[in-house]
Scaffold this motif. Structure first.
Motif: not given
Length: 246
Positions: A52-58
């Motif tokens: 999701p846009e703006g979220e951290d991949s970890n």
């Protein structure tokens, strides 16, 4: 098929391990609810796994690792009574693929020795437990391999230094590498279930649910390049047929 059908179907049966849950009010809980809402709406699965846009991949990967751990536990729980040391003496995926167990801390096997003492015509038995340690990857029955695997994954997920549960704690540099290892090993459970127990899945009319879960898993690990093509090879032919979302 939306994954709410999967959860409703499998939660009626047994679970191999208790489900792991996210703490309310955390970013992970919000992402988990967001991911579930997308899946339950019937959205394209390939689109649903995208960050999701703006979220951290970890954070996004952490949420999915726990979700897949829960779902694969549910799947294995439905066939575990058929996966015995006699029916599945090795953790395999057909004749070409066999998985050996190693966890870095050595696999621990336990032998029991019964010693009898005779006192005034009465027998007293003392059970002595001896520990065998295997430094090298070890052949195990599938049932024992999966049990050790789920114990190992739980230990990783519960270790705050390796797998922080809130955004207050930083992710270690090795986090995605650890997640890759967890997901690769969970994929081996899919391999064993599909190749050795698919008829057991069919007998409870669960094949569509398992296929949907595998598609979700496949799209996620390929989207983030978390599992090697070599690990995916045992089910590559099947994946080419069922994973066709664009």
């Amino acid at each position: 098929m939306a994954l709410n059908g999967f959860l409703e179907f499998f939660q009626k049966g047994k679970t191999f391990r208790p489900r792991k849950k996210f703490a309310h009010g955390t970013i992970r809980y919000s992402l988990h609810k967001q991911a579930c809402a997308s899946l339950n709406s019937g959205i394209n699965l390939r689109a649903a796994v995208k960050l999701p846009e703006g979220e951290d991949s970890n954070d996004w990967i952490a949420v999915h690792v726990v979700d897949f751990f829960n779902r694969i536990n549910l799947i294995y729980g439905t066939i575990s009574e058929y996966c015995t040391r006699e029916t599945c003496p090795t953790m395999s995926g057909g004749a070409r693929f066999e998985y050996l167990w190693a966890d870095g801390d050595k696999y621990v096997g336990i032998n029991f020795l019964v010693v009898r003492f005779v006192f005034s015509l009465e027998f007293f038995e003392v059970i002595i437990c001896s520990i065998r340690r295997f430094k090298k990857p070890t052949h195990l029955p599938a049932k024992d391999y999966v049990s050790n695997l789920m114990d190992w994954i739980e230990a990783q997920i519960n270790n705050q230094a390796l797998f922080p549960c809130t955004s207050d704690l930083p992710f270690p540099k090795s986090f995605q590498s650890l997640c890759s290892k967890i997901l690769a090993r969970l994929h081996r459970v899919f391999v064993h279930v599909y190749i050795h127990h698919f008829q057991n899945i069919v007998s409870i009319a669960a094949e569509a649910h398992v296929n949907t879960c595998y598609k979700h898993f496949y799209y996620f690990v390929t989207e983030f390049d978390l599992i090697s093509h070599k690990e995916l090879e045992p089910l590559a032919e099947m994946a080419s047929k069922i994973c066709k979302d664009t």
